[in-house]
Design a protein around this motif. Structure first.
Motif, PDB file in Angstrom:
ATOM      1  N   ILE A  65      33.899 -13.798  30.692  1.00 35.95           N
ATOM      2  CA  ILE A  65      32.775 -14.778  30.277  1.00 35.95           C
ATOM      3  C   ILE A  65      33.350 -15.554  29.146  1.00 35.95           C
ATOM      4  CG2 ILE A  65      30.694 -14.131  28.938  1.00 35.95           C
ATOM      5  CD1 ILE A  65      30.241 -11.387  30.315  1.00 35.95           C
ATOM      6  N   LEU A  66      34.230 -15.254  28.023  1.00 39.03           N
ATOM      7  CA  LEU A  66      34.760 -16.182  27.339  1.00 39.03           C
ATOM      8  C   LEU A  66      35.384 -17.341  27.755  1.00 39.03           C
ATOM      9  CD1 LEU A  66      35.811 -13.452  24.430  1.00 39.03           C
ATOM     10  CD2 LEU A  66      33.856 -15.009  24.579  1.00 39.03           C
ATOM     11  N   ILE A  67      36.324 -16.909  28.655  1.00 37.49           N
ATOM     12  CA  ILE A  67      37.073 -17.976  29.396  1.00 37.49           C
ATOM     13  C   ILE A  67      36.079 -19.024  30.042  1.00 37.49           C
ATOM     14  CG2 ILE A  67      38.652 -18.520  31.200  1.00 37.49           C
ATOM     15  CD1 ILE A  67      40.267 -15.905  30.685  1.00 37.49           C
ATOM     16  N   CYS A  68      35.233 -18.656  30.822  1.00 38.52           N
ATOM     17  CA  CYS A  68      34.336 -19.465  31.294  1.00 38.52           C
ATOM     18  C   CYS A  68      33.269 -20.421  30.298  1.00 38.52           C
ATOM     19  CB  CYS A  68      33.144 -18.647  32.058  1.00 38.52           C
ATOM     20  SG  CYS A  68      33.902 -18.253  33.925  1.00 38.52           S
ATOM     21  N   ASP A 123      39.641 -10.974  36.422  1.00 41.28           N
ATOM     22  CA  ASP A 123      40.382 -10.806  35.232  1.00 41.28           C
ATOM     23  C   ASP A 123      41.515 -11.529  35.150  1.00 41.28           C
ATOM     24  OD1 ASP A 123      40.163  -9.973  32.481  1.00 41.28           O
ATOM     25  OD2 ASP A 123      41.361  -7.979  32.944  1.00 41.28           O
ATOM     26  N   GLN A 124      41.702 -12.704  35.717  1.00 44.62           N
ATOM     27  CA  GLN A 124      42.859 -13.689  35.911  1.00 44.62           C
ATOM     28  C   GLN A 124      42.808 -14.731  34.716  1.00 44.62           C
ATOM     29  OE1 GLN A 124      45.338 -13.330  37.951  1.00 44.62           O
ATOM     30  NE2 GLN A 124      44.320 -11.663  39.003  1.00 44.62           N
ATOM     31  N   TYR A 143      39.526 -17.390  20.566  1.00 45.47           N
ATOM     32  CA  TYR A 143      39.489 -16.810  21.808  1.00 45.47           C
ATOM     33  C   TYR A 143      39.531 -15.202  21.470  1.00 45.47           C
ATOM     34  CZ  TYR A 143      40.363 -14.615  26.167  1.00 45.47           C
ATOM     35  OH  TYR A 143      40.470 -13.856  27.296  1.00 45.47           O
ATOM     36  N   ASN A 144      41.003 -15.053  20.996  1.00 50.23           N
ATOM     37  CA  ASN A 144      41.263 -13.644  20.549  1.00 50.23           C
ATOM     38  C   ASN A 144      40.177 -13.027  19.533  1.00 50.23           C
ATOM     39  OD1 ASN A 144      43.366 -13.462  22.265  1.00 50.23           O
ATOM     40  ND2 ASN A 144      44.837 -14.324  20.898  1.00 50.23           N
ATOM     41  N   GLN A 145      39.845 -13.602  18.547  1.00 53.21           N
ATOM     42  CA  GLN A 145      38.829 -13.308  17.655  1.00 53.21           C
ATOM     43  C   GLN A 145      37.512 -12.949  18.249  1.00 53.21           C
ATOM     44  OE1 GLN A 145      38.957 -16.232  14.649  1.00 53.21           O
ATOM     45  NE2 GLN A 145      40.680 -15.475  13.513  1.00 53.21           N
ATOM     46  N   ARG A 146      36.935 -13.813  19.104  1.00 53.13           N
ATOM     47  CA  ARG A 146      35.695 -13.425  19.795  1.00 53.13           C
ATOM     48  C   ARG A 146      35.975 -12.261  20.803  1.00 53.13           C
ATOM     49  NH1 ARG A 146      32.503 -18.286  22.098  1.00 53.13           N
ATOM     50  NH2 ARG A 146      31.226 -16.611  22.384  1.00 53.13           N
ATOM     51  N   LEU A 147      37.076 -12.252  21.525  1.00 51.73           N
ATOM     52  CA  LEU A 147      37.299 -11.222  22.357  1.00 51.73           C
ATOM     53  C   LEU A 147      37.125 -10.052  21.781  1.00 51.73           C
ATOM     54  CD1 LEU A 147      37.763 -10.398  25.326  1.00 51.73           C
ATOM     55  CD2 LEU A 147      40.357 -10.637  24.909  1.00 51.73           C
TER      56      LEU A 147
END
Length: 164
Positions: A65-68, A123-124, A143-147
């Motif tokens: 979801i975050l990557i999108c 999950d790619q 990204y890492n913080q949001r994840l």
């Protein structure tokens, strides 16, 4: 010591083998009939997302979801003047008109939105062509913080739902 010579060989009558074969055939026939009935019941039901069991429905992961969110969706006609590749490397179909595409932030490869979203949903986290990370290098920490924050909040929700 050994076996005495007078023992006859063990033989199975052919009728017994034929009966076993017939029973195996009838069993497979009955199982296929039952699966056919079950399939016809499934075809009669409405397959909306609400009626499917939770185990069969595919939920994208938090990272997907975050990557999108990091990869914008644009129509092909908006970038057609920049001489992009003529086709999607995932499905091998040509890009046309107002199709939604995603442009990778780091490597600038483009794909149909549905093709690359399916790739991401498994999950790619890397481009299917060049294996470059989807998330731009300068946004990797964000990204890492949001994840991390999203995974903590999801754990809190699941713990709360287990107590109730």
């Amino acid at each position: 010591m050994g076996f005495p010579v007078g023992y006859p060989e063990v033989s199975v009558p052919k009728v017994f083998l034929y009966i076993l074969s017939l029973l195996a055939f009838l069993r497979s026939l009955a199982l296929s009939f039952i699966s056919l009935l079950h399939l016809s019941d499934l075809l009669d039901t409405d397959f909306s997302a609400a009626t499917l069991p939770e185990s069969n429905s595919h939920r994208p992961t938090l990272s997907a979801i975050l990557i999108c969110e990091f990869l914008p969706v644009v129509s092909f006609s908006k970038i057609a003047g920049d001489s992009p590749p003529s086709g999607c490397a995932v499905c091998l179909n040509e890009f046309a008109g107002e199709e939604e595409i995603r442009c990778m932030a780091n490597c600038r490869h483009i794909f149909h939105r549905t093709c690359v979203d399916r790739w991401i949903d498994h999950d790619q986290k890397l481009c299917p062509l060049c294996r470059t990370h989807f998330v731009p290098d300068h946004k990797m920490e964000y990204y890492n913080q949001r994840l991390w924050a999203a995974s903590e909040s999801e754990d809190d929700v699941s713990l709360f739902s287990q107590r109730a």
